[in-house]
Design a protein around this motif. Structure first.
Motif, PDB file in Angstrom:
ATOM      1  N   GLY A 100       0.510   6.046   7.298  1.00 44.87           N
ATOM      2  CA  GLY A 100       0.998   4.681   7.099  1.00 44.87           C
ATOM      3  C   GLY A 100       0.019   3.933   6.221  1.00 44.87           C
ATOM      4  N   LEU A 154       0.860  -1.186   0.000  1.00 52.68           N
ATOM      5  CA  LEU A 154       0.000   0.000   0.000  1.00 52.68           C
ATOM      6  C   LEU A 154       0.891   1.228   0.000  1.00 52.68           C
ATOM      7  CD1 LEU A 154      -2.950  -0.803   0.017  1.00 52.68           C
ATOM      8  CD2 LEU A 154      -1.754  -2.357   1.537  1.00 52.68           C
ATOM      9  N   PRO A 174       1.229   5.545  -1.698  1.00 58.79           N
ATOM     10  CA  PRO A 174       0.579   6.598  -2.487  1.00 58.79           C
ATOM     11  C   PRO A 174       1.038   6.626  -3.946  1.00 58.79           C
ATOM     12  CG  PRO A 174       1.977   7.542  -0.738  1.00 58.79           C
ATOM     13  CD  PRO A 174       1.965   6.067  -0.539  1.00 58.79           C
ATOM     14  N   SER A 180      -2.575   2.342  -4.346  1.00 58.84           N
ATOM     15  CA  SER A 180      -2.855   3.593  -3.634  1.00 58.84           C
ATOM     16  C   SER A 180      -4.363   3.715  -3.466  1.00 58.84           C
ATOM     17  CB  SER A 180      -2.345   4.777  -4.462  1.00 58.84           C
ATOM     18  OG  SER A 180      -2.917   5.988  -3.991  1.00 58.84           O
ATOM     19  N   ILE A 181      -4.818   4.276  -2.346  1.00 63.62           N
ATOM     20  CA  ILE A 181      -6.267   4.483  -2.226  1.00 63.62           C
ATOM     21  C   ILE A 181      -6.657   5.913  -2.607  1.00 63.62           C
ATOM     22  CG2 ILE A 181      -6.603   2.645  -0.545  1.00 63.62           C
ATOM     23  CD1 ILE A 181      -7.074   4.994   1.529  1.00 63.62           C
ATOM     24  N   LEU A 194      -1.147   9.275   3.599  1.00 66.60           N
ATOM     25  CA  LEU A 194      -1.534   8.887   4.958  1.00 66.60           C
ATOM     26  C   LEU A 194      -0.268   8.661   5.783  1.00 66.60           C
ATOM     27  CD1 LEU A 194      -4.100   6.192   3.802  1.00 66.60           C
ATOM     28  CD2 LEU A 194      -4.668   8.441   4.736  1.00 66.60           C
TER      29      LEU A 194
END
Ligand code: ADE
Length: 236
Positions: free
Chosen positions: A145, A92, A94, A137-138, A143
């Motif tokens: 973490g 996970l 960015p 990436s969400i 974020l």
């Protein structure tokens, strides 16, 4: 489906995965999620898993050794339980591929996923090169973490596993499933402070209701997300 998650903050993941639909999915044994503390593979008795970055600069980097050992240990476990190892090893981050409904649909068909949550400046690039099959990436923001991003991914994917939702059709009518946003919804009372539910929804004429919902979906998508409207197959 089985999901392993490697993190330095296991506590952060407990709550999001133990309520509502995620809880039900695990109770029904349709989904198992195991959270692993990376410090169990720390390089010394102080629990060290990060170090200064080569070339200087602020911020620590998550070290190769604990991550490599953790990944290999879990990979071995998954192979031993006859499931053939991980279908995807996902970091996970960015700078990964942006999570969308299409990716969630595809991941929901897998059997074993390993998610790796980054912290600090991220993980040593060599881990990315040698172990990962996917970077996700969400959204275009940073974020603290990867844990909250991992929780988002598990939720988006877990609810799509057949049998997790009570009403099978409810995932099919979600926003994005057919490149359209969902139509407006109403519940009782039919009139609240003179604000009325659209007559068609009270008409009992299912054909008309379906047509109205479709029109509303198209209108809402044109107004709010014209970018997804023309994507023919992207979300399937
Ligand atoms: N870690 C930090 N920010 C993130 C993001 N936007 N998506 C996924 N993982 C992340």
């Amino acid at each position: 489906m089985h999901i392993d998650i490697i993190t330095v903050l296991p506590e952060l993941l407990q709550s999001p995965l133990s309520h509502s639909i995620m809880k039900r999915a695990q109770e029904k044994d349709l989904l198992t999620v195991q959270v692993h503390n990376l410090r169990d593979w720390a390089v010394n008795k102080y629990g060290q898993v990060d170090d200064y970055q080569y070339g200087g600069g602020a911020g620590m980097v998550m070290m190769c050794e604990p991550l490599a050992n953790a990944i290999e240990h879990l990979q071995k476990n998954r192979k031993e339980d006859d499931s053939g190892g991980f279908d995807e090893v996902i970091y996970l981050t960015p700078d990964g591929e942006k999570l969308n409904q299409k990716m969630a649909n595809q991941l929901s068909l897998k059997t074993n996923l390993l998610l790796i949550c980054g912290h600090y400046k991220g993980i040593d690039e060599r881990i990315r090169e040698h172990y990962l099959t996917k970077e996700v990436s969400i959204g275009d923001y940073v974020l603290s973490g990867g844990e909250l991003a991992a929780a988002v991914l598990v939720d988006a994917v877990g609810r799509l596993i057949p049998g997790v939702l009570n009403d099978e059709t409810s995932a099919l009518t979600d926003s994005f499933q057919d490149n359209l946003l969902a139509p407006p919804v109403y519940t009782r009372p039919a009139e609240f402070r003179q604000w009325k539910v659209p007559d068609v929804l009270l008409s009992g004429d299912q054909k008309k209701i379906d047509e109205w919902r479709h029109e509303q979906s198209v209108k809402r998508t044109k107004d709010r997300r014209p970018d997804i409207l023309d994507k023919d197959t992207e979300n399937s």
